[in-house]
Design an enzyme around this catalytic site. Structure first.
Site: not given
Length: 583
Positions: A301-303
């Site tokens: 995801g956004s990491t």
């Protein structure tokens, strides 16, 4: 007168009889001497051989398995002396061993094996000389068995592995089997190092199986070696407890956490839930034993968004001061849409990260070929093993294509379409914290020479300027406007990123999520990286900022205090930032 004469006559020795007796005794003596000489001098080998068959054995002297300790020499795995009960069925049969039934029943009761089963096993193997009846007996039980004095039984030395830290670090340390061979974790990876080899000696046993003489050494063994890990048991205990609490509170399926030293690449903690007590055999189910921090993969995801920004800065297609238009909160790529939670308007590059805009990140990704993004991911360690040599480690999955659609390129930029492990995410962020250099990770404590830690050569995978710029962009993540207010730590500025990814199911994505947070602290002088992954949190708090960020904050705060990292006040931090701008 005649009667008196007869009474005075004395018996006389018959010369013939005397000679016969002397010759008979002499003959017997000569025969005995000859027989003794024949046995002891002329041909003793046969009888010695027969004696040796019955009493001489080759025995391996027990070698204790090496210790496993943390970086401060606190015990993580130690071998405890135990005894094994062994039967000699042939000797038992020769001595009518089952005549004393009461003693055998007392034996059966103390070792927890039915008398009928013991008798059947021994009588079914009448020619065996070595048959295990019970393994890993305590000294107290062994002493009771000695007092029973049953013929054909002996006690053989062995050991049992004991894990003082229990479930706190169970998956990483691993376990051994009943023969003290490593079958999971560190125990398996370093089995030869920990085991050594035993001395082999010839011994003589008496008719009760006890050793009465050590005859000679056949082979000299090699001693086992201890293993000093990089783990800090204090931080490990804190990490596991916080992760366990979060898993229970969120009703999550599982979770993992890694604490990494930025400068040395040493792993200070690696925790997983659910865990198990390695000292209790019944708890060793596969789903508990698995080291999820290296074996369970997930879409990040956004990491990964900071690394897309880093790739664009390195490629020169993005400037830090640029403004990215994200209105109206979605964009169409081919036949699919990329969406934000709401219309975020015009965002600076830093705001794209702090507000976690999928649209903003996707627009930046469109400026580069997909191979540029993938090249950065590969350089940061995705799709490759860590080098820890632990069984069960996964390298993640990155699909290679000849052609990438615009939408597929966009999904790469916000963490879908490929998988990572918790350890890989910690390693990626350590590059941002270490001026763009990737230090090889290790589970062993780095050696010191003259008080200095000996470090391997690091690989420069991002330029120092780009790594520093991206790290500074992430500092506002715990402030108003960021997505990780719950990752704030008083006195220690944090740079990090949240991630919330939907879990793939057949035909698309379902209703389960993976919540994650990876952060660095103190941001102005990085010491530690902590990556937290919560699998399938239930309820409304399933986002990375709600589920994973609080765990990060508690573990990071405690770890920095344990390592005596001095907190800073806001005025000091502003002065440090001012000096950096002047330079």
């Amino acid at each position: 007168m005649k009667a008196k004469v007869k009474a005075n006559i004395r018996p006389e020795l018959s010369p013939g009889r005397f000679k016969f007796l002397v010759w008979l005794l002499s003959f017997i003596f000569i025969v005995l001497v000859a027989k003794a000489a024949s046995i002891q001098v002329i041909s003793p080998d046969k009888l010695r051989h027969e004696s040796d068959i019955r009493s001489v054995r080759t025995n391996e002297l027990e070698v204790q398995r090496g210790l496993i300790t943390d970086r401060y020499n606190d015990m993580l795995a130690v071998s405890v002396p135990m005894l094994a009960l062994v039967a000699d069925p042939q000797l038992i049969a020769q001595n009518d061993g089952f005549a004393d039934v009461n003693r055998w029943q007392a034996l059966a009761e103390v070792i927890g094996v039915p008398y009928a089963k013991i008798k059947h096993r021994i009588e079914s193997n009448p020619k065996l000389r070595w048959l295990y009846l019970k393994r890993q007996l305590t000294p107290g039980v062994a002493n009771y068995i000695r007092q029973l004095k049953l013929p054909g039984l002996l006690l053989s030395e062995e050991s049992r592995r004991y894990y003082p830290a229990g479930e706190t670090i169970a998956q990483l340390i691993g376990i051994t089997n009943i023969d003290d061979q490593g079958i999971e974790g560190i125990e398996r990876a370093y089995d030869q190092w920990l085991t050594g080899t035993s001395d082999k000696v010839d011994i003589r046993r008496n008719n009760t199986g006890e050793v009465v003489e050590i005859l000679s050494e056949i082979k000299s063994g090699k001693p086992s070696k201890d293993l000093n890990l990089s783990i800090d048991l204090r931080i490990q205990s804190l990490a596991y407890q916080e992760l366990k609490n979060a898993t229970a509170n969120l009703n999550a399926t599982s979770a993992s956490l890694v604490v990494l030293d930025v400068k040395t690449g040493e792993i200070l903690a690696m925790a997983n839930t659910p865990s198990f007590n390695p000292n209790v055999t019944s708890q060793r189910q596969p789903f508990r034993v698995r080291n999820r921090a290296i074996s369970d993969t997930f879409e990040p995801g956004s990491t990964v968004k900071p690394f897309v920004i880093a790739a664009a800065l390195e490629a020169g297609v993005l400037k830090p001061e640029e403004v990215i238009a994200t209105s109206p909160g979605y964009m169409r790529l081919g036949g699919s849409y990329v969406r934000d939670g709401r219309d975020l308007g015009d965002l600076t590059v830093q705001q794209v990260l702090l507000k976690s805009s999928n649209v903003g990140t996707s627009k930046i990704a469109q400026r580069m070929p997909a191979q540029e993004i993938l090249g950065t991911y590969y350089a940061l360690g995705l799709g490759s093993f860590s080098g820890l040599q632990l069984n069960g480690e996964q390298d993640g999955l990155i699909n290679e294509r000849y052609r990438w659609s615009d939408f597929e390129k966009a999904t790469l930029s916000f963490g879908y379409g490929f998988t990572v492990t918790t350890l890989q995410m910690a390693r990626m962020y350590s590059v941002l914290a270490n001026e763009g250099k990737m230090m090889p990770v290790t589970i062993l404590k780095r050696a010191k020479v003259d008080g200095e830690v000996q470090l391997p050569e690091a690989t420069q995978v991002l330029s120092k300027e780009v790594a520093d710029k991206v790290l500074k962009m992430l500092v506002g993540i715990t402030k108003p406007g960021g997505t990780a207010l719950k990752a704030h730590i008083e006195g220690y500025p944090v740079a990090g990123k949240t991630g919330t990814s939907e879990k793939a199911v057949a035909g698309g994505y379902g209703n389960d999520y993976v919540a994650s947070f990876v952060g660095v602290a103190p941001a102005h002088d990085p010491k530690l990286v902590i990556a937290v992954m919560i699998n399938e949190p239930k309820g409304d708090d399933y986002h990375g900022g709600d589920a994973a960020a609080p765990v990060f904050a508690k573990v990071m705060a405690g770890a920095l205090q344990m390592l005596n990292v001095e907190p800073v006040i806001e005025q000091q931090l502003q002065f440090v930032n001012l000096q950096e701008r002047v330079r």
